[in-house]
Design a protein around this motif. Structure first.
Motif, short mmCIF file in Angstrom:
data_model
loop_
_atom_site.label_atom_id
_atom_site.label_comp_id
_atom_site.label_asym_id
_atom_site.label_seq_id
_atom_site.Cartn_x
_atom_site.Cartn_y
_atom_site.Cartn_z
N ALA A 13 45.36 83.35 47.20
CA ALA A 13 45.29 83.96 48.52
C ALA A 13 43.84 84.20 48.92
O ALA A 13 43.44 83.95 50.08
N HIS A 14 43.02 84.65 47.97
CA HIS A 14 41.60 84.87 48.26
C HIS A 14 40.91 83.53 48.57
O HIS A 14 40.08 83.44 49.49
N ALA A 15 41.25 82.49 47.79
CA ALA A 15 40.65 81.18 48.01
C ALA A 15 41.03 80.62 49.38
O ALA A 15 40.20 80.03 50.09
N THR A 16 42.28 80.79 49.75
CA THR A 16 42.74 80.33 51.06
C THR A 16 41.96 81.01 52.18
O THR A 16 41.54 80.37 53.16
N ARG A 17 41.73 82.30 52.02
CA ARG A 17 40.97 83.02 53.04
C ARG A 17 39.55 82.47 53.16
O ARG A 17 39.03 82.31 54.27
N ILE A 18 38.92 82.15 52.03
CA ILE A 18 37.56 81.62 52.07
C ILE A 18 37.53 80.30 52.83
O ILE A 18 36.67 80.08 53.69
N VAL A 19 38.47 79.41 52.54
CA VAL A 19 38.51 78.10 53.22
C VAL A 19 38.75 78.28 54.71
O VAL A 19 38.08 77.65 55.54
N ARG A 20 39.69 79.13 55.07
CA ARG A 20 39.99 79.35 56.49
C ARG A 20 38.81 79.97 57.23
O ARG A 20 38.48 79.56 58.36
N ASP A 21 38.17 80.93 56.60
CA ASP A 21 37.01 81.57 57.24
C ASP A 21 35.90 80.56 57.48
O ASP A 21 35.30 80.51 58.57
N LEU A 22 35.60 79.75 56.47
CA LEU A 22 34.52 78.78 56.60
C LEU A 22 34.85 77.73 57.67
O LEU A 22 33.99 77.35 58.47
N TYR A 26 29.89 76.71 45.51
CA TYR A 26 29.18 76.54 46.78
C TYR A 26 29.95 77.19 47.91
O TYR A 26 29.36 77.83 48.80
N ALA A 27 31.28 77.05 47.90
CA ALA A 27 32.11 77.66 48.95
C ALA A 27 32.00 79.18 48.91
O ALA A 27 31.89 79.83 49.96
N ILE A 28 32.03 79.75 47.71
CA ILE A 28 31.90 81.21 47.59
C ILE A 28 30.53 81.65 48.09
O ILE A 28 30.40 82.64 48.82
N ALA A 29 29.47 80.92 47.70
CA ALA A 29 28.12 81.28 48.14
C ALA A 29 27.98 81.15 49.65
O ALA A 29 27.35 82.00 50.30
N ALA A 30 28.57 80.11 50.24
CA ALA A 30 28.52 79.94 51.69
C ALA A 30 29.23 81.09 52.39
O ALA A 30 28.77 81.60 53.43
N HIS A 31 30.37 81.51 51.84
CA HIS A 31 31.10 82.62 52.45
C HIS A 31 30.28 83.90 52.36
O HIS A 31 30.23 84.68 53.33
N ARG A 32 29.63 84.14 51.24
CA ARG A 32 28.80 85.34 51.10
C ARG A 32 27.62 85.33 52.07
O ARG A 32 27.18 86.38 52.54
N ARG A 33 27.12 84.13 52.35
CA ARG A 33 26.01 84.02 53.31
C ARG A 33 26.46 84.34 54.72
O ARG A 33 25.69 84.89 55.53
N LEU A 34 27.71 84.03 55.05
CA LEU A 34 28.19 84.14 56.41
C LEU A 34 29.05 85.38 56.67
O LEU A 34 29.25 85.75 57.83
N PHE A 35 29.54 86.01 55.60
CA PHE A 35 30.44 87.15 55.75
C PHE A 35 30.00 88.29 54.83
O PHE A 35 29.34 88.07 53.81
N ASP A 36 30.40 89.49 55.20
CA ASP A 36 30.04 90.67 54.42
C ASP A 36 31.10 91.08 53.41
O ASP A 36 30.87 91.99 52.62
N ASP A 37 32.26 90.43 53.44
CA ASP A 37 33.37 90.90 52.60
C ASP A 37 34.03 89.74 51.86
O ASP A 37 35.25 89.56 51.93
N THR A 38 33.25 88.98 51.14
CA THR A 38 33.81 87.85 50.38
C THR A 38 34.69 88.39 49.26
O THR A 38 34.26 89.23 48.48
N PRO A 39 35.93 87.90 49.16
CA PRO A 39 36.82 88.40 48.11
C PRO A 39 36.39 87.93 46.73
O PRO A 39 35.79 86.86 46.57
N GLU A 40 36.71 88.73 45.73
CA GLU A 40 36.46 88.34 44.34
C GLU A 40 37.63 87.49 43.84
O GLU A 40 38.78 87.93 43.91
N LEU A 41 37.35 86.32 43.34
CA LEU A 41 38.41 85.44 42.87
C LEU A 41 38.71 85.73 41.40
O LEU A 41 38.38 84.96 40.51
N ARG A 42 39.36 86.88 41.18
CA ARG A 42 39.69 87.30 39.81
C ARG A 42 41.13 87.77 39.78
O ARG A 42 41.67 88.19 40.76
#
Length: 401
Positions: A333-342, A385-401
């Motif tokens: 679910a967290h990964a899906t959110r990252i892809v959709r946000d990007l 890279y996707a996680i890093a890109a999300h952190r660059r563009l958003f303030d609330d990147t989910p932890e994929l754990r």
């Protein structure tokens, strides 16, 4: 199923007539001089290994994201295991081992970050722009997106390797079948890959090697994670039998060795079953060329009925207990959110993808073509890279754990 390669009439080191001849390739889209030291399929394999896309597989998810542990499979380690099994099958059936290995090495190039989760998210986001298919994306990578050579885009792979890439799971044009993905149809207009026939036997062994590899290593990774237990495997007849055999032969064996022993036996039995079935099919069809395999109207390298059932049982087991486990679903679910946000950010503001020259002019593209450009960029990302890109563009990147 038992097999005896001697029945096929070929000694060690002899290529069978149904094998694909590397010295009689149908060639490349862009003509190149032949190599004095390597066959066409050796050159393909070497080009595949030296790509950016191959290196990126190291940081793409198989089931578990990388920071959950260093010992879980990634797309890269999965690919290497598939290539080893494909080469073993090709050797037993007297095929061209380099072609089988090359198809195995390239088969997952088009996978997105976060495994099938990313693929499903992109397919939904691109529903009005041609959808997303990882085989079609693999073809785009090796024919267009890898830009390394002075004279052409892509890798300019041989016809046989490209055919194996797009058709390793069977013909694409079949009555009542799914529509052929657009990128494959587009490429096929200039380089006909015979989409209505089966692929050569080298591609077929690469495809079944993929099934053997992930059926085994997903169980291994599931046991390592604790989401699957040895007791749970008793519901699978094949695994229950293998565990009983190992316990009988090695009583008191420590668990890590016990798990490895049943995993290697599972691979061995599945590989030998495929070899036996393929041998039986070859003896029945009596192919005299690789094209006879393509036009045989059936998959030649496949499981026997009993192993088809075992394969189905394992896939259903993994779906219930691993792929849909609450812990895995939470990460998905967290990964899906990252892809959709990007995707949303890049569609709204293509400059957020950076100053890469290949995205010059994307602001002027119509919606569907812009979405396809974003697709290429997103699909090429690694998990990290996707996680890093999300952190660059958003303030609330989910932890994929």
């Amino acid at each position: 199923m038992e097999y005896d390669i001697a029945k096929l009439g070929f000694g060690n080191g002899t290529r069978a007539p149904w094998a694909t001849d590397p010295w009689a390739s149908r060639g490349r889209l862009f003509a190149e001089p032949t190599s004095p030291t390597r066959s066409e399929f050796q050159r393909d394999r070497d080009r595949i290994i030296h790509t950016t896309a191959f290196r990126r597989l190291k940081h793409k998810t198989q089931v578990f994201v990388a920071h959950e542990g260093d010992h879980y499979r990634t797309r890269l380690t999965h690919t290497i295991e598939v290539a080893q099994i494909a080469r073993a099958l090709a050797r037993a059936l007297k095929l061209d081992e380099d072609l089988a290995e090359g198809v195995a090495l390239v088969h997952d190039f088009g996978h997105t970050p976060f495994g099938h989760t990313g693929e499903e998210a992109l397919a939904e986001l691109l529903a009005d722009a041609g959808g997303f298919d990882h085989n079609a994306q693999s073809l785009r990578i090796v024919t267009k997106l890898e830009q390394r050579y002075a004279e052409f885009d892509g890798l300019n792979l041989s016809w046989e390797t490209l055919e194996g890439l797009v058709k390793h799971n069977g013909p694409l044009i079949v009555e009542g079948g799914e529509p052929v993905p657009g990128p494959i149809l587009d490429y096929n207009k200039t380089h006909d890959l015979w989409l209505a026939t089966h692929a050569g036997l080298e591609a077929q062994v690469a495809a079944i090697a993929d099934d053997i590899a992930y059926n085994t290593h997903d169980i291994d990774d599931g046991l390592r994670s604790g989401l699957i237990t040895l007791e749970m495997l008793e519901e699978l007849p094949l695994l229950a039998r293998l565990m009983a055999e190992v316990r009988s032969r090695y009583p008191g064996l420590e668990e890590p060795r016990f798990i490895h022993e049943i995993m290697r036996r599972q691979i061995t039995e599945m590989v030998e079953d495929v070899i036996g079935v393929a041998q039986s099919n070859i003896l029945a069809v009596k192919p005299q060329s690789a094209d006879d395999i393509r036009h045989a109207g059936q998959t030649m390298a496949c499981f026997s009925d009993s192993f088809v059932a075992a394969d189905r049982d394992i896939k259903q087991f993994l779906y219930r207990h691993l792929y849909r486990h609450p812990d895995v679903m939470r990460v998905r679910a967290h990964a899906t959110r990252i892809v959709r946000d990007l995707f949303a950010v890049f569609m709204a503001d293509p400059s957020a993808m950076g100053e890469k020259h290949e995205y010059a002019g994307i602001d002027d593209l119509p919606g569907e073509r812009r979405a396809q450009a974003v697709r290429d960029y997103l699909a090429g990302m690694t998990d990290t890279y996707a996680i890093a890109a999300h952190r660059r563009l958003f303030d609330d990147t989910p932890e994929l754990r």
